[in-house]
Design a protein around this motif. Structure first.
Motif, PDB file in Angstrom:
ATOM      1  N   ASP A  78       3.594  23.222 102.343  1.00  0.00           N
ATOM      2  CA  ASP A  78       2.998  22.248 103.244  1.00  0.00           C
ATOM      3  C   ASP A  78       4.042  21.769 104.253  1.00  0.00           C
ATOM      4  O   ASP A  78       5.187  21.501 103.892  1.00  0.00           O
ATOM      5  CB  ASP A  78       2.456  21.050 102.452  1.00  0.00           C
ATOM      6  N   SER A 124       1.296  18.687 108.623  1.00  0.00           N
ATOM      7  CA  SER A 124       1.154  18.337 107.210  1.00  0.00           C
ATOM      8  C   SER A 124      -0.272  18.523 106.698  1.00  0.00           C
ATOM      9  O   SER A 124      -1.231  18.587 107.472  1.00  0.00           O
ATOM     10  CB  SER A 124       1.572  16.877 106.992  1.00  0.00           C
ATOM     11  N   SER A 125      -0.371  18.628 105.371  1.00  0.00           N
ATOM     12  CA  SER A 125      -1.631  18.514 104.629  1.00  0.00           C
ATOM     13  C   SER A 125      -2.537  19.728 104.748  1.00  0.00           C
ATOM     14  O   SER A 125      -3.706  19.668 104.380  1.00  0.00           O
ATOM     15  CB  SER A 125      -2.397  17.250 105.062  1.00  0.00           C
ATOM     16  N   SER A 155       2.083  14.048 102.314  1.00  0.00           N
ATOM     17  CA  SER A 155       0.977  14.841 102.857  1.00  0.00           C
ATOM     18  C   SER A 155      -0.337  14.536 102.166  1.00  0.00           C
ATOM     19  O   SER A 155      -1.415  14.778 102.725  1.00  0.00           O
ATOM     20  CB  SER A 155       1.299  16.338 102.727  1.00  0.00           C
ATOM     21  N   ALA A 161      -6.021  17.088 102.683  1.00  0.00           N
ATOM     22  CA  ALA A 161      -5.543  17.507 101.369  1.00  0.00           C
ATOM     23  C   ALA A 161      -6.638  17.325 100.326  1.00  0.00           C
ATOM     24  O   ALA A 161      -6.848  18.190  99.455  1.00  0.00           O
ATOM     25  CB  ALA A 161      -4.303  16.712 100.985  1.00  0.00           C
TER      26      ALA A 161
END
Length: 629
Positions: A78, A124-125, A155, A161
């Motif tokens: 990630d 991110s994520s 994240s 996510a």
């Protein structure tokens, strides 16, 4: 044995691929971890990069490559800013000092760079969603590989996510998620989820408690045995309450942990246990960001991303100009002291956006929403309805994530929200995932939204003041790095709305710049003057609304226009000028658009990239010469 006076043989120099790790025992793996750390520190000191994140996952990276067989097995990192040890172990050791340099290796995973990089990342994520797609594909192809997503607790504050987790649990797919829990993203984590995670017991603490209770119950005889049996049946409920297992089990993940992320033996043992299991698995690993480097452990936010060690400065030399980010942060403080309705919002970037001093002085008027850009924008819209004037400071590359919220929640109802887009334009060494080269295009098309960009750091101050005086949504875009070096004039003033300025008169060709493009125009005009060319320089200031009268006037006077921007040409500032000329029926005007030509820009220094992609002063002067020819 080493010969006398000979340095010990480097373990790292013997690792050409992850397969070579199988030849090492546990003690050697631990020694290799220290070599990896030192190599990362040495290289980042030379070329800059993401230091603390990579130091925190050295043992985890070794354990993953020891247990899993990449590239048959696939590891999705990630963000990817923590992959320096991964790069050193996967055949890029000899090129590691080219990290983030023009023509060198990227600071993030890239499939074109190595087969061991399973997915290109940078924001991110995304890892769980991407890894789930890889896992489903592996199953459909009847492939032998396992898929692992490595994601940090920072994240996990983003909704994407949980979208991936929810789908993975519903599909009951063979997916391993390694949850790297260090209590940090770039800044300390925020939000209810982060507080819930912090309740987790370490594996050692839990086992100590468990054994102590067993001893006490056994001492009670038969009654104690009965109670012990009840306790054993209740153990999973106990663990679920005191650890994040409750959350992940609800998403149908088998939860394992938490375990010490710097204990190689325990990591290898756990990953070997999890690897053959079917269905979604989550391994909770506790790590320390910046591990092994005392300054980074003490201040992981400061050492998250660092520049190369600067050359020694002559003490007699004048101090360098402030950065645009610093000027923005100082101006926010100045305005907040005058106006109690001003609020500041950021997405896990209080230091990176220059808002840390604001947060310290006005904690009730500062909100860090975590890595949740969409939420940040809609949250600001709610504040605006209540009579506040929020400023949402987010890097340009991350503001892309909130496009729907900008359209639907802010601009549709014409709310007074200021979108402060830091790092607009060419960013530099972080590469394609972080360049801010699309914002002028995707924001210009939104009704009700005004869009402006300063030519220098002084103009940034006045633009921020102007934006906060405007009763409607405004996007203010400014670059990364040091300002031009102009003095700040006082007091803050409101700039004429939708009006640019003529910075240099001329009759042969007009150079019309926006943002940092204005400085490129000024330098090009100086060069052209030495050739006898009188070039006008216009600071457009506004992309929307355009100063139509000024642009049409210089078009009529010169007959030749060069527009200059650090943005994609498609739909950007140059497109706006061409649309204006067409709308006004101004035929016969020769126009050159200096911008990025439908491309993603790789990593390198800002100066190198501006020259390579043709948006520096030299490119502006050459565009003018072609028009004159």
């Amino acid at each position: 044995m080493c010969a006398a006076n000979q340095p010990p043989v480097s373990l790292l120099d013997q690792i050409d691929s992850p397969d070579d790790l199988q030849d090492l025992n546990l003690r050697q793996l631990e020694d290799l971890a220290e070599e990896l750390r030192q190599r990362i520190i040495d290289s980042v000191e030379k070329v800059g990069g993401h230091l603390a994140p990579s130091l925190g996952v050295v043992e985890l990276t070794l354990a993953l490559h020891y247990v899993f067989d990449t590239p048959v097995d696939k590891i999705v990192w990630d963000v990817g800013h923590q992959t320096y040890a991964h790069k050193l172990l996967t055949g890029r050791r000899d090129r590691f000092d080219t990290l983030r340099q023009l023509g060198g290796i990227s600071g993030f995973p890239k499939r074109s760079e190595s087969p061991h990089d399973a997915f290109d990342t940078g924001h991110s994520s995304t890892s769980i969603s991407a890894a789930l797609g890889l896992a489903v594909g592996e199953r459909l192809k009847k492939g032998p590989g396992k898929v692992v997503a490595v994601i940090g607790d920072g994240s996990f504050t983003a909704g994407m996510a949980f979208e991936g987790m929810n789908q993975a649990g519903d599909l009951d797919e063979d997916l391993i998620v390694v949850f790297n829990d260090n209590g940090m993203s770039i800044a300390p984590n925020v939000g209810a989820l982060s507080k819930f995670m912090s309740r987790a017991l370490s594996g050692k603490a839990y086992q100590t408690f468990r054994k102590s209770m067993e001893r006490r119950l056994k001492a009670l005889g038969s009654m104690g045995e009965d109670l012990l049996n009840i306790a054993r049946r209740s153990e999973e409920s106990f663990k679920a309450f005191y650890t994040p297992g409750m959350l992940f089990e609800a998403l149908k993940f088998n939860y394992v942990g938490p375990i010490d992320g710097h204990n190689l033996e325990r990591l290898i043992e756990t990953l070997k246990y999890v690897k053959p299991l079917q269905g979604p698995q989550l391994v909770h690993v506790i790590t320390t960001k910046g591990r092994g480097y005392a300054p980074a452990e003490a201040n992981p936010s400061h050492y998250h991303g660092v520049g190369a060690r600067p050359p020694r400065r002559d003490p007699a030399a004048p101090p360098p100009p402030q950065s645009y980010t610093e000027v923005f942060g100082q101006t926010m403080l100045e305005l907040a002291r005058r106006r109690p309705e001003v609020m500041a919002i950021t997405a896990a970037m209080p230091e990176g956006t220059g808002l840390a001093p604001f947060a310290e002085e006005f904690p009730e008027r500062f909100v860090d929403v975590g890595i949740a850009e969409q939420h940040a924008v809609t949250f600001a819209a709610g504040l605006a309805v209540q009579g506040f004037h929020p400023v949402v400071a987010i890097y340009s590359t991350f503001m892309q994530r909130a496009f729907d919220q900008i359209v639907h929640d802010v601009c549709l109802t014409n709310l007074p929200v200021v979108l402060a887009l830091d790092r607009g334009g060419i960013v530099g060494e972080d590469g394609a995932t972080h360049q801010g080269l699309l914002d002028l295009s995707f924001l210009r098309c939104v009704p009700n939204l005004s869009l402006m960009s300063p030519a220098d750091e002084n103009e940034l101050r006045h633009m921020l003041y102007t934006a906060l005086e405007h009763d409607g949504p405004v996007a203010l875009r400014y670059p990364r790095g040091k300002g031009v070096g102009v003095a700040h004039d006082e007091p803050l003033r409101i700039l004429p709305w939708g009006k640019g300025e003529m910075r240099r008169p001329g009759k042969d060709v007009a150079l019309i710049g926006i943002g940092v493009g204005v400085e490129a125009c000024a330098q090009a005009a100086e060069s052209l003057a030495q050739e006898g060319v009188e070039a006008a320089v216009v600071n457009a200031r506004f992309v929307k609304p355009l100063d139509e009268e000024l642009i049409c006037e210089v078009a009529h006077t010169c007959g030749r226009l060069v527009t200059v921007e650090e943005n994609e040409a498609n739909g950007g500032f140059g497109s706006a000028v061409l649309e204006l000329l067409a709308r006004r029926g101004l035929t016969g005007i020769k126009v050159r658009v200096v911008a990025l030509n439908d491309t993603f820009v790789e990593h390198g220094s800002q100066a190198q990239l501006r020259h390579l992609y043709g948006v520096d002063a030299q490119a502006v002067a050459e565009a003018a010469r072609r028009l004159l020819d």
